[in-house]
Design an enzyme around this catalytic site. Structure first.
Site, mmCIF file in Angstrom:
data_model
loop_
_atom_site.group_PDB
_atom_site.id
_atom_site.type_symbol
_atom_site.label_atom_id
_atom_site.label_comp_id
_atom_site.label_asym_id
_atom_site.label_seq_id
_atom_site.Cartn_x
_atom_site.Cartn_y
_atom_site.Cartn_z
ATOM 1 N N GLY A 230 3.248 0.448 3.675
ATOM 2 C CA GLY A 230 2.255 1.474 3.973
ATOM 3 C C GLY A 230 1.214 1.734 2.912
ATOM 4 N N ASP A 231 1.307 1.055 1.764
ATOM 5 C CA ASP A 231 0.327 1.334 0.702
ATOM 6 C C ASP A 231 0.129 0.115 -0.197
ATOM 7 O OD1 ASP A 231 -1.512 2.850 -0.689
ATOM 8 O OD2 ASP A 231 -0.029 3.928 -1.892
ATOM 9 N N LEU A 232 -0.042 -1.062 0.419
ATOM 10 C CA LEU A 232 -0.273 -2.274 -0.367
ATOM 11 C C LEU A 232 -1.737 -2.316 -0.795
ATOM 12 C CD1 LEU A 232 1.861 -4.896 1.587
ATOM 13 C CD2 LEU A 232 2.334 -3.945 -0.675
ATOM 14 N N ASN A 233 -2.070 -1.406 -1.706
ATOM 15 C CA ASN A 233 -3.460 -1.337 -2.161
ATOM 16 C C ASN A 233 -3.657 -2.172 -3.421
ATOM 17 O OD1 ASN A 233 -3.136 0.302 -4.636
ATOM 18 N ND2 ASN A 233 -2.640 1.979 -3.251
ATOM 19 N N ASN A 236 -1.385 -1.394 -6.336
ATOM 20 C CA ASN A 236 0.062 -1.477 -6.150
ATOM 21 C C ASN A 236 0.580 -2.908 -6.079
ATOM 22 O OD1 ASN A 236 0.517 1.260 -6.229
ATOM 23 N ND2 ASN A 236 0.446 1.536 -4.003
#
Length: 373
Positions: A230-233, A236
């Site tokens: 949900g947050d593979l930015n 990260n």
């Protein structure tokens, strides 16, 4: 006290405030480790410390590196959610993913609750010791098609591995209802729209939310479900240099960070979120999606319905990020400079995406992805 001052006071009350001596004491007491170096790491709501542990073995010294993570007061009240996130990290590490696994305490526990007297109240903070992962973030390097393809593959492998390997009753806590960062909850952003000051921004966001309600929400049940990171930015995902081809410097993924936004979603959510974040730092934002999609589909091919939703899902993630950033600036204006760095680029990219239109953008993405087959 103004509303801003009230919100800041609540944040400070929520955030742990351990000093280095107290943090060192926790590690020595609970893990039996002697800390040779400690320094604070940046974190908004939690408290993180980098730790270096030096052990003497004969004539040699061995070094271990960890991150001591002390959760904020609010999240510490959700131990089952934190526990399942931690179990997932261990599962992925065991399956060969570059994830910092937790070290267990002397009692064999992956986390413990540390109580502290704050004023007249006693507060509890969940504490974990995670293996430190070195590397540089995607945000600090120029993204290339091979790197974007690898990141897409990583996103698909992660979701697929959890679907096949992680079966734990605690996964029910990943059904997070109205969790604002779950991509299904784009319509919930309407309550935060007063935070937008620019008419053009409001018009773009309103259009995305309406289209999302009409074209995505009714089809959610047709998408294949799974657990999403949900947050593979771009902050990260850590990279290391791959020296296999010295004549052309290439990076490879060496670490995955921050599992706090995990929730139940769909395979297509993960690829949409990943595309959006890889667009942020790119000089060719519209060209990014095809390479990420190709990598993802080499592991998990999307269905026709999932592909049809991709444009609005990527637009929806931009909308989530930008609206919540504007809302956070209202609450914490002292962080405006930091929050606006990504937001300025984000608004520009969302405008470019919507101006090009779904048909043109899908043509670029799908033709690029097809070129890999």
């Amino acid at each position: 006290m103004t509303s801003t001052q009230t919100n800041e006071a609540l944040r400070k009350w929520n955030k742990p405030a351990f000093d280095e001596m107290q943090a060192t004491g926790l590690v020595e007491r609970e893990y039996g480790l002697t800390v040779s170096e400690i320094k604070p790491l940046p974190s908004y709501d939690d408290q993180n410390f980098y730790l270096r542990i030096t052990r003497s073995e004969g004539n040699k010294d061995s070094v271990e590196e960890y991150v001591l993570k002390i959760m904020n007061r609010e999240d510490s009240q959700k131990p089952h959610l934190v526990e399942v996130q931690t179990l997932i990290m261990k599962c992925l590490s065991d399956e060969g993913f570059p994830v910092g696994p937790p070290r267990v305490t002397r009692k064999g526990e992956m986390m413990f609750l540390e109580s502290r007297d704050v004023g007249s109240a006693t507060q509890g903070f969940l504490v974990r010791l995670l293996t430190y992962l070195p590397g540089q973030t995607v945000a600090t390097v120029p993204t290339s098609p091979p790197l974007l393809y690898e990141v897409g593959q990583l996103a698909a492998k992660l979701d697929k591995t959890l679907a096949e390997k992680f079966h734990n009753p605690l996964t029910k806590h990943l059904h997070r209802g109205n969790f604002i960062w779950n991509l299904a909850n784009v319509p919930l952003l309407e309550q935060y729209l007063p935070a937008l000051n620019q008419k053009k921004d409001l018009e773009m966001v309103t259009w995305v939310i309406q289209q999302f309600k009409l074209q995505v929400v009714p089809k959610l049940s047709n998408f294949r479900p799974c657990i999403n990171h949900g947050d593979l930015n771009d902050h990260n995902i850590l990279l290391d240099t791959d020296f296999a081809s010295p004549e052309s410097l290439r990076y490879r993924v060496s670490g995955i960070l921050d599992f706090n936004d995990m929730s139940y979603g769909y395979y297509v959510f993960e690829v949409a979120i990943t595309i959006m974040y890889m667009m942020i730092e790119s000089q060719d934002p519209l060209g990014v999606g095809g390479h990420v999609l190709a990598g993802f589909e080499s592991i998990v091919p999307l269905t026709t319905e999932e592909r049809d939703a991709l444009f609005l899902l990527v637009s929806g993630r931009f909308t989530q990020s930008l609206v919540m950033s504007a809302h956070t600036i209202q609450l914490h204006p002292e962080n405006e400079k930091y929050l606006m760095i990504t937001a300025k680029t984000g608004w520009k990219h969302l405008a470019k995406l919507l101006e090009a239109g779904r048909e043109a953008v899908e043509k670029i993405w799908f033709e690029t992805a097809k070129s890999y087959t």
